[in-house]
Design a protein around this motif. Structure first.
Motif, mmCIF file in Angstrom:
data_model
loop_
_atom_site.group_PDB
_atom_site.id
_atom_site.type_symbol
_atom_site.label_atom_id
_atom_site.label_comp_id
_atom_site.label_asym_id
_atom_site.label_seq_id
_atom_site.Cartn_x
_atom_site.Cartn_y
_atom_site.Cartn_z
ATOM 1 N N LYS A 190 0.795 -1.226 0.000
ATOM 2 C CA LYS A 190 0.000 0.000 0.000
ATOM 3 C C LYS A 190 0.831 1.282 0.000
ATOM 4 O O LYS A 190 0.287 2.372 -0.050
ATOM 5 N N ASP A 191 2.153 1.153 0.117
ATOM 6 C CA ASP A 191 2.983 2.358 0.120
ATOM 7 C C ASP A 191 4.359 2.018 -0.461
ATOM 8 O O ASP A 191 4.628 0.867 -0.822
ATOM 9 N N ILE A 192 5.213 3.013 -0.534
ATOM 10 C CA ILE A 192 6.531 2.813 -1.142
ATOM 11 C C ILE A 192 7.387 1.835 -0.330
ATOM 12 O O ILE A 192 7.987 0.928 -0.928
ATOM 13 N N PRO A 193 7.452 1.957 1.002
ATOM 14 C CA PRO A 193 8.235 0.943 1.741
ATOM 15 C C PRO A 193 7.711 -0.476 1.516
ATOM 16 O O PRO A 193 8.504 -1.417 1.372
ATOM 17 N N PHE A 212 6.201 -1.550 -1.156
ATOM 18 C CA PHE A 212 6.601 -1.932 -2.509
ATOM 19 C C PHE A 212 8.070 -2.339 -2.535
ATOM 20 O O PHE A 212 8.432 -3.334 -3.175
ATOM 21 N N LEU A 213 8.908 -1.594 -1.825
ATOM 22 C CA LEU A 213 10.339 -1.920 -1.806
ATOM 23 C C LEU A 213 10.603 -3.248 -1.107
ATOM 24 O O LEU A 213 11.453 -4.034 -1.556
ATOM 25 N N ILE A 214 9.885 -3.521 -0.028
ATOM 26 C CA ILE A 214 10.018 -4.825 0.643
ATOM 27 C C ILE A 214 9.595 -5.936 -0.310
ATOM 28 O O ILE A 214 10.274 -6.953 -0.452
ATOM 29 N N CYS A 215 8.466 -5.726 -0.988
ATOM 30 C CA CYS A 215 7.947 -6.725 -1.934
ATOM 31 C C CYS A 215 8.960 -6.983 -3.053
ATOM 32 O O CYS A 215 9.288 -8.136 -3.360
ATOM 33 N N LEU A 216 9.449 -5.916 -3.666
ATOM 34 C CA LEU A 216 10.392 -6.048 -4.779
ATOM 35 C C LEU A 216 11.692 -6.711 -4.336
ATOM 36 O O LEU A 216 12.193 -7.630 -4.997
ATOM 37 N N THR A 217 12.213 -6.280 -3.204
ATOM 38 C CA THR A 217 13.465 -6.848 -2.700
ATOM 39 C C THR A 217 13.292 -8.331 -2.364
ATOM 40 O O THR A 217 14.152 -9.157 -2.688
ATOM 41 N N ALA A 218 12.194 -8.662 -1.722
ATOM 42 C CA ALA A 218 11.941 -10.064 -1.379
ATOM 43 C C ALA A 218 11.822 -10.909 -2.640
ATOM 44 O O ALA A 218 12.370 -12.020 -2.725
ATOM 45 N N PHE A 219 11.113 -10.389 -3.634
ATOM 46 C CA PHE A 219 10.953 -11.122 -4.903
ATOM 47 C C PHE A 219 12.305 -11.367 -5.563
ATOM 48 O O PHE A 219 12.613 -12.480 -5.995
ATOM 49 N N LEU A 220 13.116 -10.311 -5.647
ATOM 50 C CA LEU A 220 14.427 -10.441 -6.288
ATOM 51 C C LEU A 220 15.339 -11.373 -5.500
ATOM 52 O O LEU A 220 16.068 -12.182 -6.091
ATOM 53 N N ALA A 221 15.289 -11.267 -4.166
ATOM 54 C CA ALA A 221 16.158 -12.100 -3.333
ATOM 55 C C ALA A 221 15.824 -13.579 -3.479
ATOM 56 O O ALA A 221 16.716 -14.412 -3.651
ATOM 57 N N VAL A 222 14.534 -13.906 -3.445
ATOM 58 C CA VAL A 222 14.122 -15.309 -3.530
ATOM 59 C C VAL A 222 14.150 -15.805 -4.973
ATOM 60 O O VAL A 222 14.659 -16.881 -5.274
ATOM 61 N N GLY A 223 13.596 -14.973 -5.887
ATOM 62 C CA GLY A 223 13.462 -15.401 -7.280
ATOM 63 C C GLY A 223 14.755 -15.436 -8.057
ATOM 64 O O GLY A 223 14.978 -16.333 -8.872
ATOM 65 N N PHE A 224 15.608 -14.456 -7.822
ATOM 66 C CA PHE A 224 16.824 -14.366 -8.631
ATOM 67 C C PHE A 224 18.107 -14.489 -7.812
ATOM 68 O O PHE A 224 19.151 -14.787 -8.351
ATOM 69 N N GLY A 225 18.013 -14.219 -6.524
ATOM 70 C CA GLY A 225 19.216 -14.278 -5.692
ATOM 71 C C GLY A 225 19.475 -15.639 -5.088
ATOM 72 O O GLY A 225 20.529 -15.871 -4.515
ATOM 73 N N PHE A 271 10.342 -8.165 10.235
ATOM 74 C CA PHE A 271 11.052 -7.161 11.048
ATOM 75 C C PHE A 271 10.827 -5.766 10.481
ATOM 76 O O PHE A 271 10.498 -4.822 11.222
ATOM 77 N N LEU A 272 10.992 -5.623 9.171
ATOM 78 C CA LEU A 272 10.794 -4.312 8.547
ATOM 79 C C LEU A 272 9.333 -3.863 8.667
ATOM 80 O O LEU A 272 9.061 -2.672 8.833
ATOM 81 N N GLY A 273 8.418 -4.807 8.572
ATOM 82 C CA GLY A 273 7.012 -4.468 8.736
ATOM 83 C C GLY A 273 6.688 -3.919 10.116
ATOM 84 O O GLY A 273 5.755 -3.136 10.291
ATOM 85 N N ILE A 274 7.465 -4.321 11.103
ATOM 86 C CA ILE A 274 7.289 -3.801 12.465
ATOM 87 C C ILE A 274 8.023 -2.470 12.637
ATOM 88 O O ILE A 274 7.481 -1.516 13.189
ATOM 89 N N VAL A 275 9.251 -2.412 12.148
ATOM 90 C CA VAL A 275 10.108 -1.249 12.406
ATOM 91 C C VAL A 275 9.696 -0.017 11.600
ATOM 92 O O VAL A 275 9.685 1.104 12.138
ATOM 93 N N ILE A 276 9.357 -0.183 10.358
ATOM 94 C CA ILE A 276 9.063 0.975 9.500
ATOM 95 C C ILE A 276 7.911 1.827 10.049
ATOM 96 O O ILE A 276 8.041 3.051 10.131
ATOM 97 N N PRO A 277 6.782 1.247 10.455
ATOM 98 C CA PRO A 277 5.729 2.111 11.034
ATOM 99 C C PRO A 277 6.169 2.827 12.311
ATOM 100 O O PRO A 277 5.760 3.963 12.552
#
Length: 184
Positions: free
Chosen positions: A140-143, A145-158, A171-177
């Motif tokens: 729902k927001d830029i953070p 989206f960045l978590i989603c994209l990073t997770a996708f790249l890390a698992v899918g391509f990394g 952890f980021l879902g707790i800390v960012i808010p």
């Protein structure tokens, strides 16, 4: 949401139906679970269902069974959890027993190989649909989206295991808010 009174056999047969007509794992069941549980019967909200998916994904076991257990427990307590879990497991168990009993070389049957190729394409489409629908409701927001994209790249391509990715995302879902609130 208050849960309506639900009979255990209703839970069992609903999850039996879902488990018997969906192929490709838990993610392919997501659209059907959403339609049957939140839209049609209103046993859970879409947000609760998304939470169950997330917990089911990040805990050991099969996501569809974990989700069935959560929904069963929410709607009818421990007996409901048992009924829903048995309903979800029963079709696969019956099919596997039949296949094992009648076909020794099931995967070598050309007709079965062709059918599985077709099923795989349908499963890919269902997965894409599930991911798209899931992302629309959770990113729902830029953070996010960045978590989603990073997770996708890390698992899918990394080639990184999903376990640390899920843990870091939580952890980021707790800390960012918390950081956002402090900033204000």
């Amino acid at each position: 949401m208050d849960s309506p009174k639900i009979h255990l056999n209703e839970l069992y047969f609903l999850f039996f139906k879902i488990g018997s007509v969906t192929f490709g794992g838990g993610y392919t069941m997501l659209p059907m679970l959403d339609r049957e549980l939140s839209e049609k019967r209103r046993w859970v909200t879409e947000e609760e269902l998304l939470d169950y998916y997330a917990i089911g994904q990040s805990t050991p076991g099969i996501i569809a069974i974990n989700t069935a257990t959560f929904v069963g427990y929410k709607t009818a307590g421990i007996p409901g959890a048992i009924a829903a879990t048995l309903g979800m497991v029963s079709p696969s168990l019956i099919i596997i027993i039949l296949i094992a009993a009648f076909l020794r070389n099931f995967n070598e049957v050309p007709l079965v190989q062709k059918a599985l190729k077709g099923v795989n394409i349908a499963v890919a489409v269902l997965l894409i649909f599930s991911v798209w629908k899931f992302a629309q409701k959770t990113v729902k927001d830029i953070p996010g989206f960045l978590i989603c994209l990073t997770a996708f790249l890390a698992v899918g391509f990394g080639g990184i295991s999903p376990i640390p990715v899920v843990a870091l995302s939580a952890f980021l879902g707790i800390v960012i808010p918390i950081l956002k609130r402090r900033k204000k």
